[in-house]
Design a protein around this motif. Sequence first.
Motif, PDB file in Angstrom:
ATOM      1  N   UNK A 243      -4.319 -17.940  -5.052  1.00 47.60           N
ATOM      2  CA  UNK A 243      -4.072 -19.075  -5.945  1.00 47.60           C
ATOM      3  C   UNK A 243      -3.071 -18.735  -7.034  1.00 47.60           C
ATOM      4  N   UNK A 244      -3.003 -17.448  -7.403  1.00 45.43           N
ATOM      5  CA  UNK A 244      -2.041 -17.048  -8.442  1.00 45.43           C
ATOM      6  C   UNK A 244      -0.662 -16.729  -7.869  1.00 45.43           C
ATOM      7  N   UNK A 245      -0.499 -16.936  -6.572  1.00 43.52           N
ATOM      8  CA  UNK A 245       0.795 -16.724  -5.932  1.00 43.52           C
ATOM      9  C   UNK A 245       1.020 -15.343  -5.373  1.00 43.52           C
ATOM     10  N   UNK A 246       0.093 -14.424  -5.620  1.00 42.00           N
ATOM     11  CA  UNK A 246       0.268 -13.069  -5.126  1.00 42.00           C
ATOM     12  C   UNK A 246      -0.174 -12.971  -3.663  1.00 42.00           C
ATOM     13  N   UNK A 247       0.570 -12.175  -2.902  1.00 42.92           N
ATOM     14  CA  UNK A 247       0.218 -11.925  -1.518  1.00 42.92           C
ATOM     15  C   UNK A 247      -0.417 -10.562  -1.353  1.00 42.92           C
ATOM     16  N   UNK A 248      -0.450 -10.082  -0.119  1.00 46.74           N
ATOM     17  CA  UNK A 248      -1.027  -8.782   0.176  1.00 46.74           C
ATOM     18  C   UNK A 248       0.058  -7.731   0.280  1.00 46.74           C
ATOM     19  N   UNK A 249      -0.286  -6.519  -0.103  1.00 45.93           N
ATOM     20  CA  UNK A 249       0.639  -5.400   0.054  1.00 45.93           C
ATOM     21  C   UNK A 249       0.708  -4.999   1.527  1.00 45.93           C
ATOM     22  N   UNK A 250       1.709  -4.192   1.856  1.00 49.81           N
ATOM     23  CA  UNK A 250       1.835  -3.726   3.234  1.00 49.81           C
ATOM     24  C   UNK A 250       0.593  -2.954   3.668  1.00 49.81           C
ATOM     25  N   UNK A 251       0.036  -2.140   2.767  1.00 47.50           N
ATOM     26  CA  UNK A 251      -1.143  -1.345   3.122  1.00 47.50           C
ATOM     27  C   UNK A 251      -2.373  -2.227   3.313  1.00 47.50           C
ATOM     28  N   UNK A 252      -2.474  -3.287   2.533  1.00 45.77           N
ATOM     29  CA  UNK A 252      -3.589  -4.218   2.730  1.00 45.77           C
ATOM     30  C   UNK A 252      -3.462  -4.948   4.061  1.00 45.77           C
ATOM     31  N   UNK A 253      -2.248  -5.366   4.387  1.00 48.03           N
ATOM     32  CA  UNK A 253      -2.023  -6.033   5.683  1.00 48.03           C
ATOM     33  C   UNK A 253      -2.365  -5.083   6.819  1.00 48.03           C
ATOM     34  N   UNK A 254      -1.905  -3.842   6.704  1.00 46.29           N
ATOM     35  CA  UNK A 254      -2.223  -2.848   7.732  1.00 46.29           C
ATOM     36  C   UNK A 254      -3.730  -2.715   7.915  1.00 46.29           C
ATOM     37  N   UNK A 255      -4.469  -2.608   6.817  1.00 42.25           N
ATOM     38  CA  UNK A 255      -5.919  -2.431   6.899  1.00 42.25           C
ATOM     39  C   UNK A 255      -6.590  -3.621   7.569  1.00 42.25           C
ATOM     40  N   UNK A 256      -6.114  -4.816   7.244  1.00 38.59           N
ATOM     41  CA  UNK A 256      -6.772  -5.997   7.800  1.00 38.59           C
ATOM     42  C   UNK A 256      -6.346  -6.265   9.239  1.00 38.59           C
ATOM     43  N   UNK A 257      -5.158  -5.817   9.627  1.00 38.86           N
ATOM     44  CA  UNK A 257      -4.787  -5.882  11.039  1.00 38.86           C
ATOM     45  C   UNK A 257      -5.720  -4.991  11.857  1.00 38.86           C
ATOM     46  N   UNK A 258      -6.008  -3.796  11.347  1.00 37.02           N
ATOM     47  CA  UNK A 258      -6.948  -2.906  12.033  1.00 37.02           C
ATOM     48  C   UNK A 258      -8.314  -3.572  12.139  1.00 37.02           C
ATOM     49  N   UNK A 259      -8.761  -4.196  11.050  1.00 34.29           N
ATOM     50  CA  UNK A 259     -10.057  -4.876  11.063  1.00 34.29           C
ATOM     51  C   UNK A 259     -10.097  -5.946  12.138  1.00 34.29           C
ATOM     52  N   UNK A 260      -9.059  -6.772  12.204  1.00 35.97           N
ATOM     53  CA  UNK A 260      -9.032  -7.856  13.181  1.00 35.97           C
ATOM     54  C   UNK A 260      -8.902  -7.317  14.600  1.00 35.97           C
ATOM     55  N   UNK A 261      -8.111  -6.282  14.772  1.00 38.09           N
ATOM     56  CA  UNK A 261      -7.931  -5.721  16.110  1.00 38.09           C
ATOM     57  C   UNK A 261      -9.239  -5.170  16.656  1.00 38.09           C
ATOM     58  N   UNK A 262      -9.948  -4.393  15.850  1.00 36.52           N
ATOM     59  CA  UNK A 262     -11.174  -3.761  16.338  1.00 36.52           C
ATOM     60  C   UNK A 262     -12.326  -4.751  16.429  1.00 36.52           C
ATOM     61  N   UNK A 263     -12.512  -5.532  15.367  1.00 39.58           N
ATOM     62  CA  UNK A 263     -13.635  -6.471  15.360  1.00 39.58           C
ATOM     63  C   UNK A 263     -13.420  -7.598  16.361  1.00 39.58           C
ATOM     64  N   UNK A 264     -12.157  -7.938  16.634  1.00 39.96           N
ATOM     65  CA  UNK A 264     -11.877  -9.033  17.552  1.00 39.96           C
ATOM     66  C   UNK A 264     -11.703  -8.593  18.986  1.00 39.96           C
ATOM     67  N   UNK A 265     -11.997  -7.357  19.264  1.00 38.51           N
ATOM     68  CA  UNK A 265     -11.768  -6.819  20.609  1.00 38.51           C
ATOM     69  C   UNK A 265     -13.072  -6.396  21.261  1.00 38.51           C
ATOM     70  N   UNK A 266     -13.675  -5.308  20.770  1.00 38.21           N
ATOM     71  CA  UNK A 266     -14.828  -4.718  21.451  1.00 38.21           C
ATOM     72  C   UNK A 266     -16.052  -5.627  21.442  1.00 38.21           C
ATOM     73  N   UNK A 267     -16.348  -6.268  20.320  1.00 38.77           N
ATOM     74  CA  UNK A 267     -17.557  -7.093  20.266  1.00 38.77           C
ATOM     75  C   UNK A 267     -17.461  -8.286  21.219  1.00 38.77           C
ATOM     76  N   UNK A 268     -16.287  -8.902  21.296  1.00 43.51           N
ATOM     77  CA  UNK A 268     -16.111 -10.019  22.227  1.00 43.51           C
ATOM     78  C   UNK A 268     -16.168  -9.540  23.673  1.00 43.51           C
TER      79      UNK A 268
END
Length: 442
Positions: A243-268
């Motif tokens: 809401x304040x206009x700030x986005x995510x840093x590259x390291x935050x994006x990297x961390x959340x890509x890993x989260x989505x890749x792992x959580x969205x893969x093996x459990x499904x």
Amino acid sequence: MRPPSLPAPKLVSPLFGGLYGLAYGIGGQPLVGRLVRTYGPVVALPVLGYGPVVAVADPALAKQVFTARPDVLLGGEGVGPAAAIYGRRSMFVQEEPEHLRRRKLLTPPLHGQALRAYVPIIEAATRSAMASWPDRSPVRMLDAARDLTLDVIVQVIFGAQTPTEIARLGKPFATLLDLALSIETPIRYAARRLGALRSWTALAKVNREIDELIFPLIAERRSIELPDRPGDILSMLVDARCEDGHGMSDKEIRADVITLMLAGHETTATTLAWVVDLLAHHPAVQERVRVEADTGETEYTEAVINETLRLHPPAPITGRMTAGRYQLGDYTLQAGTRIVLLLDLINRDPQTYPEPDTFQPDRFLTARPNPYGWVPFGGGLKRCIGAAFSMCELTTMLHTLLRSAELRPVSNRQESPSTRGAPVIVPSGGTRVHVTAFSRQN
């Protein structure tokens, strides 16, 4: 009162804590189920390297834990071992208010219009996978499902299209997932104060490979003007703003890509293997799902998936950690106690479900799942952010599969859960089925 505890003499409690941890590694969730049946739905477990641990298998207490204030029960600390794999910057292991800030940024790519846009990708990937399966020999569905869901999540997150590119982007994440599922992860976490995580060469190597893969892709997305960026999840994360206009840093994006890749893969993938096993052994249920596949409806298919998740939640536990003294029902817990919710046992509570061990999809046709008696995605502020994506993916895959194929079991015996103490409960035999061409004349 204190929760009932397993015997562990004070003078040798570290030894007993190590033995109980080893026993879980060998006996897995079936062992925990036997302990709960013996000692009750709240049991204190001495586990070396994890501090005080209290296992909970009661829906009412699960509701209390899931609805507690996030400064009273810490969600990030509660899933501490996951931080070794996902990284400390992952939304998954953040506490409030940072967790909620990041969760809001990750929500749009996994819901609504974005979700519907993934359906053609899932359908095409499923058809392509089916074309590679053998005609005259059984398919080991757990392996096939892992390959399929990895293909899907790579395409959805990175926008990859060619098989070569999909394989290149998916390879390091598959390696990271293997580490996450290995017994080495909880052992190293338990010995973290001795440097077991810092000295993990295999983890450091795969993290470097992921860095070399992701950071150039993030830079590439940032260099493209907004109207011309592709519609994949990585681009959405680069574009996401608070809401304040700030986005995510590259390291935050990297961390959340890993989260989505792992959580969205093996459990499904694991859930797909379980549901295929159930459909193969229940041909009448399989036929009803096939009818919906032809009509485009989803109500019964979703009931089948819900019942499968009730019987076999892929991740059997989730946790919270007490920030101070905490009253859990009738029991008083000390600060720093790890509360482990046994999701698989909560899902089979006989007070919530008549015949709790029986596969009955119709029970989800007449009522919505009890939010604290049906917890395959966890609950509260930490409930799995990809639940809607997973349901969409599973429904689409099943409908695509059953429009042209029939599932027949190799064995008359249904799959049983693996006893290996891993973070995901898989079918012990990998779900071997015959997938044969289907016609109305069969």
